[in-house]
Structure formats: structure tokens, C-alpha cells
Scaffold this motif. Structure first.
Motif, PDB file in Angstrom:
ATOM      1  N   MET A  37      96.845 -55.202 -38.835  1.00 27.85           N
ATOM      2  CA  MET A  37      97.181 -54.727 -40.180  1.00 27.85           C
ATOM      3  C   MET A  37      97.436 -53.228 -40.183  1.00 27.85           C
ATOM      4  N   PHE A  38      96.583 -52.472 -39.497  1.00 29.84           N
ATOM      5  CA  PHE A  38      96.779 -51.027 -39.425  1.00 29.84           C
ATOM      6  C   PHE A  38      98.078 -50.676 -38.693  1.00 29.84           C
ATOM      7  N   SER A  39      98.404 -51.454 -37.667  1.00 30.92           N
ATOM      8  CA  SER A  39      99.636 -51.194 -36.922  1.00 30.92           C
ATOM      9  C   SER A  39     100.859 -51.434 -37.797  1.00 30.92           C
ATOM     10  N   PHE A  40     100.853 -52.519 -38.556  1.00 29.28           N
ATOM     11  CA  PHE A  40     101.945 -52.786 -39.486  1.00 29.28           C
ATOM     12  C   PHE A  40     102.031 -51.690 -40.548  1.00 29.28           C
ATOM     13  N   LEU A  41     100.880 -51.282 -41.066  1.00 28.27           N
ATOM     14  CA  LEU A  41     100.866 -50.248 -42.096  1.00 28.27           C
ATOM     15  C   LEU A  41     101.417 -48.940 -41.553  1.00 28.27           C
ATOM     16  N   ILE A 343     100.275 -57.805 -49.044  1.00 31.09           N
ATOM     17  CA  ILE A 343      99.430 -56.604 -48.989  1.00 31.09           C
ATOM     18  C   ILE A 343     100.190 -55.428 -48.370  1.00 31.09           C
ATOM     19  N   LEU A 344     100.881 -55.673 -47.278  1.00 31.32           N
ATOM     20  CA  LEU A 344     101.525 -54.590 -46.542  1.00 31.32           C
ATOM     21  C   LEU A 344     102.725 -54.013 -47.287  1.00 31.32           C
ATOM     22  N   THR A 345     103.500 -54.851 -47.960  1.00 32.76           N
ATOM     23  CA  THR A 345     104.631 -54.315 -48.719  1.00 32.76           C
ATOM     24  C   THR A 345     104.150 -53.469 -49.897  1.00 32.76           C
TER      25      THR A 345
END
Length: 629
Positions: A37-41, A343-345
Motif C-alpha cells: 500500500m505504501f509503495s502504491f501511495l 483507498i489509493l485513488t
């Protein structure tokens, strides 16, 4: 008896799938979900969120721009993000190798890797510049604040509130070019004759100390792209340090990157908040934030505003670059990528809005301090990060502290984006040549070294001109790649068949809303973006410098590169496909190959593709793709 709702049943089913998720085998996956998740963010929050979005918002109606921006995020950004993440999670393959679903379009993956490679080639120049500024942030007084340095010209001024009566006290050192010196001598002679100059002329001729530090100290800029000059030693060292840092963080692939992003993905939010709190107490900060949000609803009548909102969403969320696919290929098979995409978008594009408050709070203070209109202070791109912000921070109490915090924030944002770009290239090479999979360390060092040597071109005195033209053209054809994606999964393979694949992972079908977006809204929007790019085309400039025609031709050739493999690989695929005639080969090349299957060994064993829709008419297929069975 306790009644269980449909939603609860769905969650229980997904939990059961995750508990039994032993089929990933030896495949490389994120050590912990939070690392993914942090990498995508970190990928979604790039420099463009901080130094392009606020400028677009100001230019396109302020707070009114948020309406098309949020609508484009809902109808374009989220569906495309979810499409790429779910696709790569299903196949467990990187951007280059996930297109067996429609073999004739295998070249789409090649195009994505080419575009990302070009971006990787020049993007780390940002990191080098940031590291140079970060190092200089420890010098007292800040070196970009004064006009009495060797690199300053006679046009240097230490304040934007400069006026004609102050001009004599602001002349400093020698000039870079002979023609500048002649102009200075003429102005000096006329000033000794007590001639008064119009404010417009003064503002046109004179440059702030911060801009001269950027142009003449950091870049040591030449007269044009055809004057390469030498490589300033400080840029070469910073560029080497930037690539060394990237290499160390990726030394064990996603295993090491997953640990680094705990810091690099969260640090920007901490530092942005600290800077926002400090800036909010400055005079003029409130005016700046109100200027950022003040809506001009008349602007919404202009099609360009809507197109620019869609472009900002498209490029900041990174669909069609291949980065999302490569990162998602490390997800576990039953990871809830639908919830992650929501969440990420929201977090990624919400950061753009949050960063806008920070930027305009500082710009409002600058405008108040210089007694200038806010719009005259706003810049986009590197000019905001390396000229406007350093100027504002240097006027605060403890300027070195704020400069260090600001450039640490930029460094973490730049590194996160670079991690994903490099990983796309490394994953493409290692998965193509599978014998290299056990040589992660060697591959990372070799790729980084090659990109460092190629990138030294950007460290020359003409480097900023090269950077500008690459950044201008590299993504012009990416909407076409995104368009092809939507056609494949909306119509060729079909949203219904892919929905069954997603159901295998998540225990739920793809919502009707997302299907409609894939089948209709996204293809239309992406086609409009591509056409708009050509219709509204303007050749790049850097300040007053106009590029020679050959530079723009090279730029267009670079921009067209991602499309070339789509055509070439498509032709090669048709020729190699079994069939009696070219038409049979062509038709068969649209069908999934035997390699199209889930990465999960458990599900791959009895996986088969439902071809029952092939006999349906057009209207029936449309209804099936949109509504499902």
C-alpha cells in the motif's frame, strides 16, 4: 438464528480465500500488505501533485476546478487504476508479460516499458537537483538568497518588490554573456543620467537571486540545447548519489523497497503538515489559500478545463505507464485490490488538494511580502520547487530548518516515483530472461549503472533543455495505450469474462458502474485526450528560449516510440499464429493464448475460459458485458 447480510457473506468468503492462499508458492510478493500500500501511495504521489496540480487549479477556476477533477477521478481515474491492478494481480506478471489475454496487443506492454524507460532515464535528474539544494540548505546564509555571488549577473535582485529607485543598489557581479554585459552597461549609463524606467521593463529585465541560483549555479545553463557545454562536477556527484540511493533501496527488489517506503511514503505527509502549520501563521497565507479555493464557475464552460482535469488524473495515477501493473504483480492472489484501489485513488489525489493548500499558503505570503498579485508569483514545474519555494522559505525565521524539511519532502516524493520506474525496467528484463531471476543484485546494479551513464547527458549545461523536451513528449501517446486496454477488457475479452476472473480472486463480481466506465466512458475520454493533445499542441519552450525545429522532431519521435511495438509486435503475432489464411490468423490472434491463466496454481489447474458469449449478437454482448448474467 443470526442472519448474515450479503456483504458479510462476501467478506467471510474472501477471508476464507485468504486463509487458504497457499498457492503463491515461491512467487515474490510483498512481505506485508502495508508495504504494498505504501509503495502504491508513493507511486501515486509524485512531484506533479505538488508543483503541477496547484498551478492547474489556479489557472482553471480555482475551487471550481475541483468539480471536473473529482468527476474525472470517479469516472476515469478509479476504474483505470482498478483495471490495471486487478489485471496484474490476476496474472502475477509485470507490464511486459501480462498481455496473453489478447496476443495481437502484446506490444502494448512493450510500449509501456519503453515509455517508463524514457521517464526513468530523465526523472532522476529531479532527485539530483533536490539533493544539491538539500546540501546547500545547511549553508548559512542560504546561498540562493543574496546577489553577491560569483554566479550572479547585474540583473540580480534580492526581492520581488524591486523598483527603479532601488536598482542602483542591486547591481552586483559580472555577467554570463557578452550581450548581457552590453545591455547592463547601457542601463547603467542611463541610470546615471537619472532616467526613469517603466515597471514593466524593470520586471522584465531583472531576475530574483533564487532564479539565478537555479539557472546559473545549479544548472550552469547554456544558451540552448545545441550548446552542451561541460558537466558541472556538483551535478555529476549529485546524480551519482541519486542513483546510488535508488540502487541501495532496490538492492533486494520489492523486499528492500517495501522497507524503505515506510519512510519515503509517510514522510511527505508529516513535512507537508509541518510546513502548512507554519505557513498558516504568515501574513497573506489566508489570502493565498482563499485564492486557491475561490471558484470561477464560468471556467467550467471551457472544454479545456475538463480536459486538463482528466489529464492531471490520468498522469498522476499512472495508468498506461506499466508501473501499476508491475507493482500489483507482487500482490497476493486474493488481496482485496478493489478496496485498495478506492483507498489509493482517494489518498493519492487527495494529496494534490492538500498540497495545494501548502503551496498557496506560501505563495500568498510571498505575494503579500512583495506587494504583488498572487497570480504573478505562481509557477508550475521545477520553477515552483527550485525558485518560488526557496525564495519563500528563506524569508522565514530559521530558514535553513525549513529549507531542509522542504527538500527532504521533495526527495522522498521523487525517490518513491523513481523506485517504481526502475522496478518496471528490472522486472521486464528479469521476467523475459528468467535465468536472471536469481541475480537480482547484479541486475539492479547493471540497470542503475546504465541509466546513470545515459543520464549524464542531463547533467550537461544543456541538460534542462533535454529534460524539458523529454518530459514534454514522452507521454503524448499513452492515452492510446490506455484506450486499447479498455477495448480489450471492455469488449474483446469482455468485461463479463474478466469479471469472472476477478470473482475468482475477490469473491465478488465487478460492479456495473466500473463496467460502464471500461466499456464506454474511459475509451471516449482517452480518445478525446489523445485528440486534444494534437489539436492544442504547442512546441515546448524554456523561459524565452525556443527550441530548434529538429529538437521538436526528435521529441515527436520519442513520443511515438510506445506506439511502434504495438504495430510491429501485432504483425509478428499474426504471422506466427496458426491458421490457414491471414484472416484466420488475424482472428485467432484476438483470442487468449494458453498462457492466459491465474497465477494461483490452485486455480490455474482447472481454469478455463468461457466462450459462450461468442455466439451472441452485438446487443446481447453489450448487455452481458455491462449487466452480467
Amino acid at each position: 438464528m443470526t442472519m448474515t447480510t450479503g456483504r458479510d457473506e462476501e467478506d467471510v468468503h474472501l477471508s476464507a480465500l485468504i486463509e487458504s492462499d497457499k498457492e503463491d508458492g515461491d512467487r515474490i510478493v510483498w512481505s506485508k500488505k502495508i508495504e504494498g500500500m505504501f509503495s502504491f501511495l508513493g507511486l501515486c504521489v509524485g512531484l506533479g501533485n505538488l508543483w503541477r496540480f496547484p498551478y492547474l487549479c489556479m489557472r482553471n477556476g480555482g475551487g471550481a476546478f475541483l468539480i471536473p477533477f473529482l468527476l474525472c477521478l470517479l469516472f476515469c481515474g478509479f476504474p483505470l487504476f482498478f483495471l490495471e491492478v486487478s489485471l496484474a494481480q490476476f496474472t502475477g506478471k509485470d507490464a511486459l508479460h501480462t498481455w496473453e489475454v489478447c496476443p495481437i496487443f502484446r506490444g502494448v506492454g512493450h510500449g509501456m516499458v519503453i515509455a517508463t524507460f524514457v521517464m526513468t532515464f530523465y526523472y532522476n535528474a529531479n532527485t539530483a537537483w533536490i539533493m544539491f539544494y538539500l546540501g546547500n540548505s545547511f549553508i548559512t546564509p542560504l546561498p540562493w538568497r543574496s546577489c553577491d555571488n560569483d554566479w550572479n549577473t547585474d540583473f540580480c535582485v534580492s526581492s520581488r518588490s524591486f523598483n527603479a529607485s532601488e536598482s542602483a543598489t542591486n547591481f552586483t557581479r559580472g555577467n554570463l554573456y557578452d550581450e548581457t554585459r552590453l545591455m547592463t552597461e547601457n542601463i547603467s549609463h542611463q541610470q546615471n543620467s537619472n532616467v526613469t524606467f517603466p515597471d514593466e521593463l524593470i520586471k522584465h529585465k531583472y531576475v530574483t537571486a533564487e532564479e539565478e541560483f537555479w539557472q546559473y549555479r545549479t544548472l550552469e545553463i547554456s544558451k540552448g540545447i545545441d550548446v552542451l557545454g561541460h558537466i558541472p562536477w556538483h551535478l555529476a556527484v549529485c546524480f551519482l548519489a541519486a542513483w546510488t540511493l535508488v540502487t541501495l533501496c532496490l538492492i533486494k527488489g520489492v523486499k528492500s523497497m517495501g522497507k524503505v517506503v515506510y519512510l519515503t511514503a509517510t514522510l511527505p505527509y508529516v513535512l507537508l503538515t509541518v510546513i502548512l502549520i507554519r505557513a498558516s501563521f504568515l501574513p497573506g497565507a489566508t489570502d493565498g489559500m482563499l485564492f486557491f479555493l475561490s471558484p470561477d464557475f464560468e471556467k467550467l464552460r471551457q472544454p479545456q478545463v475538463w480536459v486538463e482535469a482528466a489529464l492531471q488524473v490520468f498522469y498522476s495515477l499512472c495508468p498506461a505507464w506499466g508501473q501499476l501493473m508491475t507493482m500489483a504483480s507482487y500482490n497476493k492472489f486474493h488481496n482485496n485490490c478493489y478496496r485498495d484501489s478506492i483507498i489509493l485513488t482517494i489518498l493519492g489525489e487527495g494529496t494534490s488538494i492538500y498540497g495545494g493548500f501548502v503551496v498557496f499558503a506560501v505563495i500568498g505570503y510571498m505575494a503579500h511580502d512583495a506587494n504583488l498579485p498572487i497570480a504573478s508569483v505562481v509557477k508550475s514545474g521545477p520553477g515552483l520547487g527550485f525558485v518560488v519555494y526557496p525564495e519563500a522559505l528563506s524569508k522565514l525565521p530559521l530558514p535553513n530548518l525549513w529549507a531542509v524539511l522542504f527538500f527532504l519532502m521533495l526527495l522522498s516524493v521523487a525517490l518513491d516515483s523513481q523506485f517504481a520506474c526502475v522496478e518496471v525496467v528490472i522486472a521486464a528484463v528479469m521476467n523475459h530472461f528468467q535465468s536472471l531471476r536469481k541475480k537480482q543484485l547484479v541486475m539492479t546494479i547493471c540497470v542503475s549503472m546504465a541509466l546513470f551513464l545515459l543520464g549524464l547527458f542531463l547533467c550537461t549545461q544543456a541538460g534542462i533543455y533535454v529534460y524539458q523536451i523529454l518530459d514534454w513528449y514522452v507521454a503524448v501517446t499513452l492515452p492510446i495505450l490506455g484506450f486499447i486496454e479498455c477495448i480489450i477488457f471492455g469488449w474483446i475479452y469482455g468485461a463479463e469474462r474478466f469479471s469472472k476472473d476477478v470473482n475468482m480472486m475477490l469473491g465478488r463480481q465487478i460492479p456495473v458502474f466500473v463496467r460502464i466506465c471500461w466499456c464506454f466512458i474511459n475509451p471516449i475520454v482517452l480518445l478525446v485526450l489523445f485528440v486534444f493533445t494534437f489539436v492544442s499542441y504547442e512546441p515546448p519552450t524554456y523561459g524565452d528560449y525556443v527550441y530548434p525545429s529538429y529538437a521538436n522532431i526528435i521529441g515527436w519521435l520519442i513520443g511515438m516510440l510506445p506506439i511502434v511495438p504495438v504495430v510491429l509486435v501485432g504483425i509478428m503475432t499474426v504471422l506466427k499464429t496458426p491458421g490457414q489464411s491471414v484472416f484466420e490468423k488475424f482472428k485467432a490472434s484476438f483470442k487468449p493464448s494458453p498462457y492466459w491463466k491465474p497465477i494461483s496454481k490452485k486455480h490455474a489447474m482447472d481454469y478455463h475460459i468461457d466462450n459462450s458469449a461468442a455466439s451472441l449478437g452485438l446487443l446481447e454482448q453489450m448487455k452481458l458485458n455491462i449487466l452480467g448474467k
